[in-house]
Design an enzyme around this catalytic site. Structure first.
Site, PDB file in Angstrom:
ATOM      1  N   HIS A  18      17.728  65.271  49.798  1.00 11.09           N
ATOM      2  CA  HIS A  18      18.332  64.046  49.245  1.00 11.09           C
ATOM      3  C   HIS A  18      19.819  63.980  49.597  1.00 11.09           C
ATOM      4  O   HIS A  18      20.314  62.931  50.018  1.00 11.09           O
ATOM      5  CB  HIS A  18      18.203  64.028  47.711  1.00 11.09           C
ATOM      6  N   LYS A  42       6.247  58.901  38.170  1.00 11.77           N
ATOM      7  CA  LYS A  42       6.149  60.320  37.780  1.00 11.77           C
ATOM      8  C   LYS A  42       6.674  60.531  36.365  1.00 11.77           C
ATOM      9  O   LYS A  42       7.440  59.719  35.868  1.00 11.77           O
ATOM     10  CB  LYS A  42       7.006  61.151  38.727  1.00 11.77           C
ATOM     11  N   ARG A  91      10.699  61.147  55.578  1.00  9.92           N
ATOM     12  CA  ARG A  91      10.599  62.510  56.097  1.00  9.92           C
ATOM     13  C   ARG A  91       9.520  62.637  57.158  1.00  9.92           C
ATOM     14  O   ARG A  91       9.627  63.399  58.089  1.00  9.92           O
ATOM     15  CB  ARG A  91      10.279  63.481  54.954  1.00  9.92           C
ATOM     16  N   SER A 129      10.859  67.633  45.738  1.00 10.35           N
ATOM     17  CA  SER A 129      11.303  68.135  44.432  1.00 10.35           C
ATOM     18  C   SER A 129      10.194  68.909  43.740  1.00 10.35           C
ATOM     19  O   SER A 129      10.439  69.950  43.126  1.00 10.35           O
ATOM     20  CB  SER A 129      11.753  66.973  43.551  1.00 10.35           C
TER      21      SER A 129
HETATM   22  N1  COA Z   1      14.579  65.180  51.131  1.00  5.86           N
HETATM   23  C1  COA Z   1      13.839  65.862  50.287  1.00  5.86           C
HETATM   24  N2  COA Z   1      12.906  65.322  49.502  1.00  5.86           N
HETATM   25  C2  COA Z   1      12.764  64.018  49.573  1.00  5.86           C
HETATM   26  C3  COA Z   1      13.514  63.227  50.429  1.00  5.86           C
HETATM   27  C4  COA Z   1      14.463  63.861  51.242  1.00  5.86           C
HETATM   28  N3  COA Z   1      15.214  63.203  52.109  1.00  5.86           N
HETATM   29  N4  COA Z   1      13.119  61.967  50.298  1.00  5.86           N
HETATM   30  C5  COA Z   1      12.150  61.986  49.398  1.00  5.86           C
HETATM   31  N5  COA Z   1      11.928  63.221  48.958  1.00  5.86           N
HETATM   32  C6  COA Z   1      10.902  63.668  48.061  1.00  5.86           C
HETATM   33  C7  COA Z   1      11.282  63.747  46.654  1.00  5.86           C
HETATM   34  O1  COA Z   1      11.705  65.036  46.302  1.00  5.86           O
HETATM   35  C8  COA Z   1      10.006  63.380  45.980  1.00  5.86           C
HETATM   36  O2  COA Z   1       9.174  64.518  45.920  1.00  5.86           O
HETATM   37  P1  COA Z   1       8.160  64.730  44.723  1.00  5.86           P
HETATM   38  O3  COA Z   1       7.147  63.647  44.860  1.00  5.86           O
HETATM   39  O4  COA Z   1       7.641  66.062  44.963  1.00  5.86           O
HETATM   40  O5  COA Z   1       8.950  64.586  43.447  1.00  5.86           O
HETATM   41  C9  COA Z   1       9.395  62.375  46.908  1.00  5.86           C
HETATM   42  O6  COA Z   1       9.895  62.685  48.154  1.00  5.86           O
HETATM   43  C10 COA Z   1       9.790  60.963  46.640  1.00  5.86           C
HETATM   44  O7  COA Z   1      10.846  60.966  45.756  1.00  5.86           O
HETATM   45  P2  COA Z   1      12.098  60.037  45.694  1.00  5.86           P
HETATM   46  O8  COA Z   1      12.719  59.781  47.016  1.00  5.86           O
HETATM   47  O9  COA Z   1      12.966  60.548  44.605  1.00  5.86           O
HETATM   48  O10 COA Z   1      11.487  58.715  45.328  1.00  5.86           O
HETATM   49  P3  COA Z   1      10.538  58.415  44.198  1.00  5.86           P
HETATM   50  O11 COA Z   1       9.272  58.051  44.863  1.00  5.86           O
HETATM   51  O12 COA Z   1      10.501  59.462  43.169  1.00  5.86           O
HETATM   52  O13 COA Z   1      11.305  57.179  43.603  1.00  5.86           O
HETATM   53  C11 COA Z   1      11.635  54.983  42.825  1.00  5.86           C
HETATM   54  C12 COA Z   1      10.690  55.995  43.455  1.00  5.86           C
HETATM   55  C13 COA Z   1      12.417  55.565  41.671  1.00  5.86           C
HETATM   56  C14 COA Z   1      12.613  54.476  43.871  1.00  5.86           C
HETATM   57  C15 COA Z   1      10.725  53.839  42.365  1.00  5.86           C
HETATM   58  O14 COA Z   1       9.717  54.370  41.522  1.00  5.86           O
HETATM   59  C16 COA Z   1      11.478  52.789  41.600  1.00  5.86           C
HETATM   60  O15 COA Z   1      12.120  51.956  42.196  1.00  5.86           O
HETATM   61  N6  COA Z   1      11.394  52.815  40.243  1.00  5.86           N
HETATM   62  C17 COA Z   1      12.053  51.866  39.395  1.00  5.86           C
HETATM   63  C18 COA Z   1      11.011  50.871  38.840  1.00  5.86           C
HETATM   64  C19 COA Z   1      10.659  49.849  39.888  1.00  5.86           C
HETATM   65  O16 COA Z   1      11.467  49.057  40.328  1.00  5.86           O
HETATM   66  N7  COA Z   1       9.375  49.853  40.278  1.00  5.86           N
HETATM   67  C20 COA Z   1       8.864  48.966  41.274  1.00  5.86           C
HETATM   68  C21 COA Z   1       9.098  49.514  42.646  1.00  5.86           C
HETATM   69  S1  COA Z   1       8.581  48.382  43.893  1.00  5.86           S
END
Ligand code: COA
Length: 159
Positions: A18, A42, A91, A129
């Site tokens: 990240h 999550k 990724r 994560s």
């Molecule tokens: N390096 C390391 N890990 C990464 C990464 C990177 N560059 N990019 C993504 N990841 C990993 C994260 O660790 C995570 O792993 P995990 O699934 O094991 O926890 C996964 O990839 C994705 O995580 P992240 O990038 O944090 O995104 P997310 O999918 O958790 O986040 C939100 C999603 C928060 C952006 C989305 O749910 C959201 O917008 N929520 C708000 C409510 C909303 O508007 N909903 C409608 C959306 S259309």
């Protein structure tokens, strides 16, 4: 020219992957808001306050980056922050389908919003994560994946 971008995620916890994306975004935009979602699909292990605290500590050296927690829809929060650019990390091809859906949904909610994708350095493409949490919970080494602040927080969770 768009000067501000928002990088949203659950950041449970923030990993070196990240941080790599944030550093890349910070070179492209005048200001980057790292938006830590209170809720996503999550159930986070760390509280929102702790996730914001860890991300703030890890990114403290980046002068044009701010970390903020948010509730509700990302598209609404982006509007409140006065930005139309969402940054997401890609990724591998496996990330693409979910990212494509989110980008489309966010654009349907707020038509002005654009999502741009950045790729992390090769060594971070396999980090997630949940895997880091699992390795930490089983007592494995996580020094290559997270900042020392995060390592300490994960160790405290385990104890
Ligand atoms: N390096 C390391 N890990 C990464 C990464 C990177 N560059 N990019 C993504 N990841 C990993 C994260 O660790 C995570 O792993 P995990 O699934 O094991 O926890 C996964 O990839 C994705 O995580 P992240 O990038 O944090 O995104 P997310 O999918 O958790 O986040 C939100 C999603 C928060 C952006 C989305 O749910 C959201 O917008 N929520 C708000 C409510 C909303 O508007 N909903 C409608 C959306 S259309």
């Amino acid at each position: 020219m768009k000067r501000k971008a928002i990088y949203p995620g659950t950041f449970d916890p923030i990993t070196n992957g990240h941080s790599d994306i944030v550093k890349r975004a910070a070179k492209l935009f005048e200001h980057v808001i790292v938006a830590v979602a209170a809720r996503s699909s999550k159930t986070p292990v760390f509280t929102l306050e702790k996730r914001v605290e860890l991300a703030t500590a890890v990114l403290a050296d980046l002068g044009n980056v701010t970390v903020r927690g948010f509730e509700g829809l990302l598209a609404e929060f982006a509007k409140q922050c006065d930005t139309q650019v969402i940054v997401r990390g890609l990724r591998a091809v496996s990330d693409f389908e979910y990212e494509f859906q989110m980008a489309g949904m966010n654009r349907t909610l707020i038509p002005d919003i654009e999502t741009i994708f950045l790729t992390p350095a090769t060594e971070y493409t396999y980090i997630s994560s949940s895997l880091v949490r699992e390795i930490a919970a089983l007592g494995g080494p996580i020094d290559d994946f997270v900042h020392p602040f995060v390592r300490v927080a994960l160790c405290q969770k385990r104890c």
